[in-house]
Design a protein around this motif. Structure first.
Motif, short mmCIF file in Angstrom:
data_model
loop_
_atom_site.label_atom_id
_atom_site.label_comp_id
_atom_site.label_asym_id
_atom_site.label_seq_id
_atom_site.Cartn_x
_atom_site.Cartn_y
_atom_site.Cartn_z
N MET A 129 -117.55 11.64 -7.37
CA MET A 129 -118.77 10.97 -7.79
C MET A 129 -118.70 9.49 -7.47
O MET A 129 -117.62 8.92 -7.29
N HIS A 130 -119.86 8.86 -7.44
CA HIS A 130 -119.95 7.42 -7.27
C HIS A 130 -120.22 6.83 -8.66
O HIS A 130 -121.24 7.13 -9.29
N LEU A 131 -119.31 6.01 -9.16
CA LEU A 131 -119.30 5.59 -10.55
C LEU A 131 -119.38 4.08 -10.69
O LEU A 131 -118.76 3.35 -9.92
N HIS A 155 -112.87 9.58 -6.77
CA HIS A 155 -114.19 9.01 -7.02
C HIS A 155 -114.30 7.68 -6.26
O HIS A 155 -113.30 7.04 -5.96
N HIS A 160 -123.83 7.85 -9.93
CA HIS A 160 -124.05 9.10 -10.66
C HIS A 160 -123.83 8.95 -12.17
O HIS A 160 -124.39 9.70 -12.96
N ALA A 161 -122.96 8.02 -12.57
CA ALA A 161 -122.64 7.85 -13.98
C ALA A 161 -122.06 6.46 -14.21
O ALA A 161 -121.55 5.81 -13.29
N VAL A 190 -130.38 6.79 -13.87
CA VAL A 190 -128.96 7.12 -14.06
C VAL A 190 -128.81 7.60 -15.50
O VAL A 190 -129.09 6.85 -16.43
N ARG A 211 -126.05 9.41 -17.13
CA ARG A 211 -124.77 9.70 -17.79
C ARG A 211 -124.04 8.41 -18.13
O ARG A 211 -123.80 7.57 -17.26
#
Length: 221
Positions: A1-3, A25, A68-69, A106, A108
């Motif tokens: 994911m991209h965080l 990530h 993503h979060a 966004v 999360r």
């Protein structure tokens, strides 16, 4: 994911970075002081660093692009103790963060909390009553801000934000990553946790989504 990682320059934030990168990530680190980040972090091609203030909605929007979060290790600096500002700056920052997340879809958010944020599932514990009362007495402004963070996330995150507050007890720098998740006074949780285990919980919860819109207490077994 991209965080997006907030509070990245603190000890809990650095643990989040290390473990997230180990899980492949990609990260955006939104920080006030990029010079505090280790070179091993800033030189990593999976890491982007963006300098800005937590109350700057425009910069936060830039940091949230394609994310993503959001993982947050924000919290009052222990070294500031009783000198934490009285105007609940972190709670106000979370209000801006949540509003900007909503604007940019966004959904999360997993964030650091403490047992000062009471939960309806908690039971009475002498140990935690003493710990929380001590913080409220000797670091009242920090206590007030932490409580306000919990209230802000619960009240302003009611649209379709999927939040989890990872409440922690006394933190240490031990390398162990084992933890239990529960509530105060449930007979399972304790009063200590390693920062490495906090990060391990956050990254597992990111995938498992077992504690959505809940505030578990995370402690060493």
């Amino acid at each position: 994911m991209h965080l997006l990682v907030l509070g990245a320059t603190g000890p809990c934030g650095l643990q989040l970075i290390e473990q997230a990168l180990a899980l492949n990530h990609t990260l955006v680190l939104y920080v006030r002081s990029p010079q505090k980040l280790p070179e091993t972090v800033t030189a990593n091609p999976a890491v982007s660093v963006l300098e800005g203030q937590l109350t700057d909605a425009g910069k936060l929007a830039e940091a949230l692009h394609g994310v993503h979060a959001v993982l947050s290790a924000l919290g009052p600096a222990v070294k500031n103790g009783p000198f934490h500002p009285s105007n609940t700056p972190l709670a106000h920052a979370y209000s801006v963060i949540i509003d900007t997340m909503k604007t940019h879809d966004v959904k999360r958010l997993i964030l650091l909390g403490t047992a000062s944020m009471k939960d309806e599932h908690d039971k009475f514990s002498v140990q935690f009553a003493v710990l929380v009362s001590g913080v409220a007495l000797f670091a009242h402004n920090a206590y007030k801000d932490v409580v306000a963070i919990g209230q802000t996330v619960r009240s302003e995150g009611t649209y379709d934000l999927i939040w989890t507050i990872a409440r922690v007890p006394l933190l240490n720098d031990k390398p162990e990553r084992d933890y239990v998740a529960g509530y105060v006074g449930d007979g399972r949780t304790g009063t200590k946790l390693s920062r490495a285990a906090f990060a391990a919980f956050v990254l597992k919860e990111l995938e498992a989504n077992e504690w959505c819109r809940k505030a578990p207490l995370i402690t060493s077994p």
